[in-house]
Design a protein around this motif. Structure first.
Motif, PDB file in Angstrom:
ATOM      1  N   GLU A   1       0.840  -1.191   0.000  1.00  0.00           N
ATOM      2  CA  GLU A   1       0.000   0.000   0.000  1.00  0.00           C
ATOM      3  C   GLU A   1       0.875   1.241   0.000  1.00  0.00           C
ATOM      4  O   GLU A   1       1.686   1.448   0.902  1.00  0.00           O
ATOM      5  N   LEU A   2       0.721   2.056  -1.004  1.00  0.00           N
ATOM      6  CA  LEU A   2       1.481   3.298  -1.111  1.00  0.00           C
ATOM      7  C   LEU A   2       0.949   4.296  -0.092  1.00  0.00           C
ATOM      8  O   LEU A   2      -0.246   4.606  -0.064  1.00  0.00           O
ATOM      9  N   ILE A   3       1.826   4.806   0.760  1.00  0.00           N
ATOM     10  CA  ILE A   3       1.449   5.764   1.800  1.00  0.00           C
ATOM     11  C   ILE A   3       1.729   7.191   1.358  1.00  0.00           C
ATOM     12  O   ILE A   3       0.953   8.099   1.625  1.00  0.00           O
ATOM     13  N   GLY A   4       2.856   7.400   0.683  1.00  0.00           N
ATOM     14  CA  GLY A   4       3.200   8.745   0.242  1.00  0.00           C
ATOM     15  C   GLY A   4       4.394   8.732  -0.677  1.00  0.00           C
ATOM     16  O   GLY A   4       5.165   7.774  -0.722  1.00  0.00           O
ATOM     17  N   ILE A   5       4.534   9.822  -1.441  1.00  0.00           N
ATOM     18  CA  ILE A   5       5.617   9.965  -2.403  1.00  0.00           C
ATOM     19  C   ILE A   5       6.247  11.345  -2.233  1.00  0.00           C
ATOM     20  O   ILE A   5       5.541  12.346  -2.135  1.00  0.00           O
ATOM     21  N   CYS A   6       7.581  11.384  -2.224  1.00  0.00           N
ATOM     22  CA  CYS A   6       8.332  12.636  -2.207  1.00  0.00           C
ATOM     23  C   CYS A   6       9.290  12.633  -3.398  1.00  0.00           C
ATOM     24  O   CYS A   6       9.892  11.607  -3.709  1.00  0.00           O
ATOM     25  N   VAL A   7       9.418  13.779  -4.061  1.00  0.00           N
ATOM     26  CA  VAL A   7      10.332  13.906  -5.196  1.00  0.00           C
ATOM     27  C   VAL A   7      11.307  15.052  -4.951  1.00  0.00           C
ATOM     28  O   VAL A   7      11.018  15.961  -4.176  1.00  0.00           O
ATOM     29  N   ASP A   8      12.454  15.001  -5.621  1.00  0.00           N
ATOM     30  CA  ASP A   8      13.392  16.118  -5.532  1.00  0.00           C
ATOM     31  C   ASP A   8      13.503  16.876  -6.853  1.00  0.00           C
ATOM     32  O   ASP A   8      14.219  17.865  -6.935  1.00  0.00           O
ATOM     33  N   GLY A   9      12.801  16.405  -7.891  1.00  0.00           N
ATOM     34  CA  GLY A   9      12.849  17.085  -9.172  1.00  0.00           C
ATOM     35  C   GLY A   9      14.127  16.839  -9.955  1.00  0.00           C
ATOM     36  O   GLY A   9      14.322  17.402 -11.028  1.00  0.00           O
ATOM     37  N   ARG A  10      15.017  16.005  -9.416  1.00  0.00           N
ATOM     38  CA  ARG A  10      16.292  15.710 -10.069  1.00  0.00           C
ATOM     39  C   ARG A  10      16.444  14.225 -10.358  1.00  0.00           C
ATOM     40  O   ARG A  10      17.550  13.740 -10.589  1.00  0.00           O
ATOM     41  N   GLY A  11      15.332  13.480 -10.301  1.00  0.00           N
ATOM     42  CA  GLY A  11      15.389  12.064 -10.629  1.00  0.00           C
ATOM     43  C   GLY A  11      15.314  11.126  -9.441  1.00  0.00           C
ATOM     44  O   GLY A  11      15.441   9.918  -9.620  1.00  0.00           O
ATOM     45  N   HIS A  12      15.115  11.667  -8.244  1.00  0.00           N
ATOM     46  CA  HIS A  12      14.975  10.812  -7.062  1.00  0.00           C
ATOM     47  C   HIS A  12      13.549  10.886  -6.545  1.00  0.00           C
ATOM     48  O   HIS A  12      12.968  11.966  -6.448  1.00  0.00           O
ATOM     49  N   VAL A  13      13.013   9.717  -6.211  1.00  0.00           N
ATOM     50  CA  VAL A  13      11.680   9.618  -5.630  1.00  0.00           C
ATOM     51  C   VAL A  13      11.768   8.688  -4.432  1.00  0.00           C
ATOM     52  O   VAL A  13      12.374   7.616  -4.520  1.00  0.00           O
ATOM     53  N   VAL A  14      11.176   9.109  -3.328  1.00  0.00           N
ATOM     54  CA  VAL A  14      11.068   8.247  -2.153  1.00  0.00           C
ATOM     55  C   VAL A  14       9.594   7.909  -1.989  1.00  0.00           C
ATOM     56  O   VAL A  14       8.750   8.800  -1.887  1.00  0.00           O
ATOM     57  N   ALA A  15       9.291   6.624  -1.999  1.00  0.00           N
ATOM     58  CA  ALA A  15       7.915   6.158  -1.838  1.00  0.00           C
ATOM     59  C   ALA A  15       7.828   5.373  -0.535  1.00  0.00           C
ATOM     60  O   ALA A  15       8.535   4.380  -0.356  1.00  0.00           O
ATOM     61  N   MET A  16       6.978   5.839   0.386  1.00  0.00           N
ATOM     62  CA  MET A  16       6.754   5.113   1.629  1.00  0.00           C
ATOM     63  C   MET A  16       5.580   4.171   1.411  1.00  0.00           C
ATOM     64  O   MET A  16       4.583   4.535   0.783  1.00  0.00           O
ATOM     65  N   ASN A  17       5.740   2.941   1.913  1.00  0.00           N
ATOM     66  CA  ASN A  17       4.677   1.969   1.720  1.00  0.00           C
ATOM     67  C   ASN A  17       4.523   1.072   2.946  1.00  0.00           C
ATOM     68  O   ASN A  17       5.413   0.980   3.787  1.00  0.00           O
ATOM     69  N   ARG A  18       3.367   0.447   3.014  1.00  0.00           N
ATOM     70  CA  ARG A  18       3.090  -0.571   4.033  1.00  0.00           C
ATOM     71  C   ARG A  18       2.978  -1.893   3.294  1.00  0.00           C
ATOM     72  O   ARG A  18       2.154  -2.048   2.392  1.00  0.00           O
TER      73      ARG A  18
END
Length: 131
Positions: A71-88
């Motif tokens: 389950e996707l909880i949230g997504i953060c991006v830096d606009g430079r090609g990195h994405v952090v996706a928090m999940n359960r």
């Protein structure tokens, strides 16, 4: 405001993973990508190349008799090609249940995922579940 394209790609990837749509995932992952899975168990390590990554995803489904859910909880991006996706992540296997929170750090080049680096909240719990 529209969702950042990298966030949209990761969201689509989570949706495809939840549906078991490996063809859609294959189209989102670079042919030479690597997925790094933490821990000390048979499904940990570095899975290099889209074929190895997809095979690992299919094995997750087989090992858990299809009970796994991410389950996707949230997504953060830096606009430079990195994405952090928090999940359960939840799953059942061999009479055990895993319910843990984690993150996947994605590296995106162009419109393809080139690297996936997982982190989990409780590595000992994950090791015991997958052992």
């Amino acid at each position: 405001m529209a969702e950042h394209p990298h966030a949209a790609l990761v969201r689509k990837g989570f949706e495809a993973f939840s549906r078991g749509d490996m063809d859609a995932l294959r189209g989102m992952i670079a042919s030479d990508a690597t997925h790094h899975v933490p821990g000390d168990h048979p499904l940990s390590g570095d899975f290099k190349g889209v074929d190895a990554i997809i095979e690992m995803y299919e094995r997750l489904g087989m090992e858990t008799d299809g009970t796994m859910d991410s389950e996707l909880i949230g997504i953060c991006v830096d606009g430079r090609g990195h994405v952090v996706a928090m999940n359960r992540f939840t799953a059942e296997r061999k009479g055990r249940r895993l319910d843990d929170t984690g993150c996947i750090i994605f590296r995106i080049v162009g419109d393809k995922v080139t690297d996936l680096d997982e982190c989990v909240e409780d590595i000992d719990k994950n090791n015991a579940f997958w052992a």
